[in-house]
Write a protein that holds these residues in place. Sequence first.
Motif, PDB file in Angstrom:
ATOM      1  N   GLU A  64       0.837  -1.191  -0.137  1.00  0.00           N
ATOM      2  CA  GLU A  64       0.010   0.050  -0.070  1.00  0.00           C
ATOM      3  C   GLU A  64       0.858   1.180   0.028  1.00  0.00           C
ATOM      4  O   GLU A  64       0.553   2.173  -0.579  1.00  0.00           O
ATOM      5  CB  GLU A  64      -1.055  -0.073   1.233  1.00  0.00           C
ATOM      6  CG  GLU A  64      -1.998  -0.975   0.936  1.00  0.00           C
ATOM      7  CD  GLU A  64      -3.110  -0.861   2.125  1.00  0.00           C
ATOM      8  OE1 GLU A  64      -3.185   0.119   2.667  1.00  0.00           O
ATOM      9  OE2 GLU A  64      -3.614  -1.808   2.335  1.00  0.00           O
ATOM     10  N   LEU A  65       1.852   1.121   0.549  1.00  0.00           N
ATOM     11  CA  LEU A  65       2.990   2.338   0.620  1.00  0.00           C
ATOM     12  C   LEU A  65       3.439   2.426  -0.822  1.00  0.00           C
ATOM     13  O   LEU A  65       3.702   3.677  -1.069  1.00  0.00           O
ATOM     14  CB  LEU A  65       4.092   1.935   1.625  1.00  0.00           C
ATOM     15  CG  LEU A  65       4.024   2.170   2.974  1.00  0.00           C
ATOM     16  CD1 LEU A  65       5.351   1.795   3.787  1.00  0.00           C
ATOM     17  CD2 LEU A  65       3.909   3.597   3.225  1.00  0.00           C
ATOM     18  N   PHE A  66       3.526   1.510  -1.660  1.00  0.00           N
ATOM     19  CA  PHE A  66       4.327   1.731  -2.784  1.00  0.00           C
ATOM     20  C   PHE A  66       3.618   0.713  -3.686  1.00  0.00           C
ATOM     21  O   PHE A  66       4.010  -0.367  -4.051  1.00  0.00           O
ATOM     22  CB  PHE A  66       5.782   1.269  -2.548  1.00  0.00           C
ATOM     23  CG  PHE A  66       6.678   1.782  -3.907  1.00  0.00           C
ATOM     24  CD1 PHE A  66       6.166   2.380  -4.849  1.00  0.00           C
ATOM     25  CD2 PHE A  66       7.951   1.481  -3.784  1.00  0.00           C
ATOM     26  CE1 PHE A  66       6.847   2.741  -5.809  1.00  0.00           C
ATOM     27  CE2 PHE A  66       8.678   1.804  -4.723  1.00  0.00           C
ATOM     28  CZ  PHE A  66       8.195   2.399  -5.970  1.00  0.00           C
ATOM     29  N   PRO A  67       2.607   1.169  -4.341  1.00  0.00           N
ATOM     30  CA  PRO A  67       1.513   0.206  -5.123  1.00  0.00           C
ATOM     31  C   PRO A  67       2.178   0.143  -6.772  1.00  0.00           C
ATOM     32  O   PRO A  67       2.742   1.309  -7.173  1.00  0.00           O
ATOM     33  CB  PRO A  67       0.234   0.898  -5.143  1.00  0.00           C
ATOM     34  CG  PRO A  67       0.387   2.168  -4.687  1.00  0.00           C
ATOM     35  CD  PRO A  67       1.579   2.329  -4.054  1.00  0.00           C
ATOM     36  N   VAL A  68       2.142  -0.732  -7.364  1.00  0.00           N
ATOM     37  CA  VAL A  68       2.505  -0.844  -8.666  1.00  0.00           C
ATOM     38  C   VAL A  68       1.445  -1.559  -9.586  1.00  0.00           C
ATOM     39  O   VAL A  68       0.852  -2.755  -9.066  1.00  0.00           O
ATOM     40  CB  VAL A  68       3.961  -1.222  -8.981  1.00  0.00           C
ATOM     41  CG1 VAL A  68       4.191  -2.667  -8.487  1.00  0.00           C
ATOM     42  CG2 VAL A  68       4.512  -0.867 -10.349  1.00  0.00           C
ATOM     43  N   GLY A  69       1.040  -0.985 -10.454  1.00  0.00           N
ATOM     44  CA  GLY A  69       0.005  -1.802 -11.336  1.00  0.00           C
ATOM     45  C   GLY A  69       0.536  -2.507 -12.597  1.00  0.00           C
ATOM     46  O   GLY A  69       1.613  -2.721 -12.830  1.00  0.00           O
ATOM     47  N   GLY A  70      -0.528  -3.042 -13.202  1.00  0.00           N
ATOM     48  CA  GLY A  70      -0.042  -4.000 -14.521  1.00  0.00           C
ATOM     49  C   GLY A  70      -0.851  -5.075 -14.398  1.00  0.00           C
ATOM     50  O   GLY A  70      -0.743  -5.940 -13.403  1.00  0.00           O
ATOM     51  N   ARG A  71      -1.289  -5.817 -15.452  1.00  0.00           N
ATOM     52  CA  ARG A  71      -2.040  -7.119 -15.611  1.00  0.00           C
ATOM     53  C   ARG A  71      -1.445  -7.814 -16.555  1.00  0.00           C
ATOM     54  O   ARG A  71      -0.884  -7.175 -17.633  1.00  0.00           O
ATOM     55  CB  ARG A  71      -3.409  -6.743 -15.761  1.00  0.00           C
ATOM     56  CG  ARG A  71      -4.331  -6.378 -14.286  1.00  0.00           C
ATOM     57  CD  ARG A  71      -5.595  -5.776 -14.692  1.00  0.00           C
ATOM     58  NE  ARG A  71      -6.374  -6.855 -15.049  1.00  0.00           N
ATOM     59  CZ  ARG A  71      -7.835  -6.559 -15.019  1.00  0.00           C
ATOM     60  NH1 ARG A  71      -8.317  -5.535 -14.710  1.00  0.00           N
ATOM     61  NH2 ARG A  71      -8.528  -7.454 -15.497  1.00  0.00           N
ATOM     62  N   PRO A  72      -1.362  -9.153 -16.440  1.00  0.00           N
ATOM     63  CA  PRO A  72      -0.711 -10.116 -17.395  1.00  0.00           C
ATOM     64  C   PRO A  72      -1.445  -9.981 -18.645  1.00  0.00           C
ATOM     65  O   PRO A  72      -2.673  -9.693 -18.729  1.00  0.00           O
ATOM     66  CB  PRO A  72      -0.716 -11.263 -16.867  1.00  0.00           C
ATOM     67  CG  PRO A  72      -1.767 -11.308 -15.625  1.00  0.00           C
ATOM     68  CD  PRO A  72      -1.872  -9.784 -15.257  1.00  0.00           C
ATOM     69  N   SER A  73      -0.737 -10.199 -19.863  1.00  0.00           N
ATOM     70  CA  SER A  73      -1.414 -10.191 -20.997  1.00  0.00           C
ATOM     71  C   SER A  73      -2.400 -11.289 -21.446  1.00  0.00           C
ATOM     72  O   SER A  73      -3.216 -11.360 -22.097  1.00  0.00           O
ATOM     73  CB  SER A  73      -0.309 -10.285 -22.183  1.00  0.00           C
ATOM     74  OG  SER A  73       0.587 -11.210 -21.756  1.00  0.00           O
ATOM     75  N   SER A  74      -2.149 -12.489 -20.874  1.00  0.00           N
ATOM     76  CA  SER A  74      -3.009 -13.729 -21.036  1.00  0.00           C
ATOM     77  C   SER A  74      -2.839 -14.339 -19.718  1.00  0.00           C
ATOM     78  O   SER A  74      -2.089 -14.195 -18.963  1.00  0.00           O
ATOM     79  CB  SER A  74      -2.435 -14.492 -22.241  1.00  0.00           C
ATOM     80  OG  SER A  74      -1.300 -14.824 -21.992  1.00  0.00           O
ATOM     81  N   GLU A  75      -3.617 -15.654 -19.517  1.00  0.00           N
ATOM     82  CA  GLU A  75      -3.619 -16.407 -18.539  1.00  0.00           C
ATOM     83  C   GLU A  75      -2.422 -17.391 -18.713  1.00  0.00           C
ATOM     84  O   GLU A  75      -1.745 -17.095 -19.481  1.00  0.00           O
ATOM     85  CB  GLU A  75      -5.049 -17.491 -18.582  1.00  0.00           C
ATOM     86  CG  GLU A  75      -6.096 -16.578 -18.328  1.00  0.00           C
ATOM     87  CD  GLU A  75      -6.173 -15.980 -17.037  1.00  0.00           C
ATOM     88  OE1 GLU A  75      -5.563 -16.273 -15.850  1.00  0.00           O
ATOM     89  OE2 GLU A  75      -7.100 -14.803 -17.096  1.00  0.00           O
TER      90      GLU A  75
END
Length: 385
Positions: A245-256
């Motif tokens: 929570e102090l240092f969030p970083v986002g991003g989702r994988p391209s596929s399963e």
Amino acid sequence: MITTTDLTKVYRTRDREITALDGVNLHVREGEVFGVVGQSGAGKSSLIRCVNLLERPTSGTVTVDGQDLTALAGGGNRASTDLRRARSRIGMVFQHFNLLSSRTVQGNVELPLEILGLTGRERSRKALELLDLVGLADKARSYPAQLSGGQKQRVGIARALAGEPKVLLSDEATSALDPETTRSVLQLLRDLNRQLGLTVLLITHEMDVVKAVCDSAALMKEGRVVESGTVAELLSTQGSELARELFPVGGRPSSEGRTVVDVTFHGETTTEPVISQLSRTYNVDISILGAAMDTVGGKQVGRMRIELPGSFEDNVVPIGYLREQGLTVDVADVAAAPEDATDATEAVDTTGAEDTVDKGADGGTDGEAAPAAGQQTARAEEVAK
Ligand SMILES: Nc1ncnc2c1ncn2[C@@H]1O[C@H](COP(=O)(O)OP(=O)(O)OP(=O)(O)O)[C@@H](O)[C@H]1O
């Protein structure tokens, strides 16, 4: 400086009991700024009010500067003389300032000095000295209604310092202030902490407050401390919720069927080309889903979310390699971006991640050797600006 042992607070209302504190063990070291965070109802206010015995704990002990406050008689408004004396060495700052509108700024700061029995001349000298310390020397004769929120809180801080406390407790001191004023009040607390060697225990629901001023932090949930440590310790603890929570970083994988890991670089690891070494050593293609640099607890920290082909079981060895290099590695449980999303960045969760850069799943290093980790994080910082 402040130690709570098995601290419990149960509120009894007519029809039920509410356990606000459920065995809290906390240790705040002398001279540090310690932040307690948690959602509404987690027990933060109860904790701070038990620390100076505004509320008497149901059980457990509170020791401040070597003195067991729970052994002193009274509590709340019925404190014994010993407890009042001990409390005068603990300053308290409130969210809504709690200033007396009928008194001038100087009169408000003099109030605790009257209770301590100082003469008029001593009170005046001390109050002006304190107002000078908080940058309000020219407002001594103003009334609270004539001040801005930030100035009112500075008066609150000056008043809290009147008894020359070693400890300052702050109950959401900046939550009623705008971001700019928040920054200046936090800076003042930090300066006082350094100049006077003041130990500060603050409660907040804002991670940015912890980021800006705290040396250590604890996370409370349902009356318990579930994590605590120095900010550096938290950032290097696998699975730390506070660190995330102090240092969030986002991003989702391209596929399963891919493994997503969050890698935290701190200390010397920020300059090591660890990601490119990983790519070469294990011949894996690595995509960077998001990256950010930030200053946390006064130190530069980098965080990167990367995607590795295959399941977690396929990546046990590369993940172990990253950990061996001194990095904190957390496997992130994030679903793949929806198939119809043309750009994965649109689907990314960027909650609270002002500084986070999301590159999209195709923006990684697939097919090429990854650049040095230091370069990657530095580049992320550039983009973030
Ligand atoms: N005087 C009281 N009487 C009864 N219940 C109380 C009292 N004070 C607090 N509580 C209850 O104790 C629990 C913890 O409250 P507390 O105010 O300590 O939490 P908090 O983390 O400070 O929340 P917030 O951030 O909303 O102020 C809550 O369930 C609250 O309703």
